[in-house]
Enzyme design. Structure first.
Site, mmCIF file in Angstrom:
data_model
loop_
_atom_site.group_PDB
_atom_site.id
_atom_site.type_symbol
_atom_site.label_atom_id
_atom_site.label_comp_id
_atom_site.label_asym_id
_atom_site.label_seq_id
_atom_site.Cartn_x
_atom_site.Cartn_y
_atom_site.Cartn_z
ATOM 1 N N ARG A 49 0.807 -1.204 0.000
ATOM 2 C CA ARG A 49 0.000 0.000 0.000
ATOM 3 C C ARG A 49 0.851 1.269 0.000
ATOM 4 O O ARG A 49 0.539 2.234 -0.685
ATOM 5 C CB ARG A 49 -0.944 0.021 1.213
ATOM 6 N N CYS A 83 -4.971 -3.162 8.328
ATOM 7 C CA CYS A 83 -3.887 -2.413 7.698
ATOM 8 C C CYS A 83 -4.286 -0.957 7.695
ATOM 9 O O CYS A 83 -5.273 -0.584 7.054
ATOM 10 C CB CYS A 83 -3.633 -2.894 6.267
ATOM 11 N N THR A 85 -2.590 1.694 6.479
ATOM 12 C CA THR A 85 -2.330 2.351 5.198
ATOM 13 C C THR A 85 -3.415 2.025 4.182
ATOM 14 O O THR A 85 -3.796 2.868 3.366
ATOM 15 C CB THR A 85 -0.952 1.933 4.641
ATOM 16 N N THR A 125 3.516 3.972 8.805
ATOM 17 C CA THR A 125 4.329 3.936 7.587
ATOM 18 C C THR A 125 4.377 5.323 6.945
ATOM 19 O O THR A 125 3.528 6.183 7.221
ATOM 20 C CB THR A 125 3.737 2.962 6.548
ATOM 21 N N LYS A 165 7.977 -7.326 9.316
ATOM 22 C CA LYS A 165 7.628 -7.946 8.035
ATOM 23 C C LYS A 165 8.714 -8.919 7.565
ATOM 24 O O LYS A 165 8.419 -9.900 6.872
ATOM 25 C CB LYS A 165 7.374 -6.877 6.965
ATOM 26 N N CYS A 195 0.331 1.399 12.450
ATOM 27 C CA CYS A 195 0.640 0.369 11.455
ATOM 28 C C CYS A 195 0.414 -0.949 12.175
ATOM 29 O O CYS A 195 0.868 -1.117 13.314
ATOM 30 C CB CYS A 195 2.076 0.475 10.960
#
Length: 233
Positions: A49, A83, A85, A125, A165, A195
């Protein structure tokens, strides 16, 4: 008949499992049968994203729509997505589904207002920070928000992408702690873990700073929506 929560997942997989776990943990249930039914589409085909927002990367909306429609077909009575974002694309998703779709950013703002907090610091983010998904909602609800300076923001991105991640538990955290300290110095009373990898990071790295976890807020909102009881309420 028991109602069902549908999770548009895969953004990322750990954040998806974290949301599911929190739904289970916040539900006031004394047996398996008293828990909420949850359907998850862990769609790892959804493009990044942040890359889409900032760098003209592949549009994530088509795959997000596929997941939402798939979950609707499975009988979901409400949809959620872990999520932050991705909520930049929320308004583009809504026309494709008939099922109610809770907005994590709006639910978080309601929780901040409920707690009477006037100023918060956003950890998120680059895509979430620059897209204004939090700022727009918070401004509308009279919540003041501050963000890390550009050099400190890099440390936040590293924890998200090179830490959680990437499954890297040995990442250096000094810069991340400096980013948090900076936000408190700017007057923030609590941190928004904006996030869905960040609540995971706080757990993995045993970080103890005042925070509001939008994943947890969303989990509780979804449980309430389907008519189940939330612990402590």
């Amino acid at each position: 008949m028991k109602k069902t929560i549908g999770i548009v997942g895969g953004m990322g997989p750990l954040a998806t499992s974290d949301l599911f776990r929190k739904i289970v943990e916040v539900t006031d249930a004394k047996s398996d049968q008293e828990h909420v039914r949850v359907c998850i589409d862990n769609n790892t085909e959804i493009p990044d994203r942040t890359a889409a927002i900032l760098n003209g990367g592949e549009d994530p909306v088509p795959e997000m729509v596929k997941s939402a429609v798939r979950l609707q077909g499975m009988g979901a009575d409400v949809l959620i997505m872990p999520c932050n974002t991705a909520h930049y694309f929320y308004d583009r998703l809504i026309p494709f589904v008939d099922t109610p779709f809770l907005n994590m950013i709006e639910e978080t703002a309601k929780e901040i207002k409920r707690r009477g907090i006037k100023k918060v610091g956003l950890l998120a983010t680059d895509g979430t920070c620059r897209s204004g998904v939090y700022k727009n909602v918070f401004d509308a609800m009279g919540i003041e928000m501050c963000m890390p300076s550009p050099d400190k923001q890099k440390s936040v991105m590293d924890v998200i992408y090179k830490g959680v991640k990437a499954g890297n538990l040995s990442i250096e955290l000094t810069g991340f702690y400096e980013a948090m300290d900076e936000l408190f110095e700017k007057g923030a009373k609590t941190l928004i873990l904006g996030c869905t990898e960040l609540p995971v990071a706080f757990d993995l790295f045993k970080i103890d700073r005042p925070n509001i976890d939008p994943t947890l807020v969303l989990a509780a909102a979804a449980v309430r929506f389907v008519g189940a009881k939330v612990k402590g309420e």
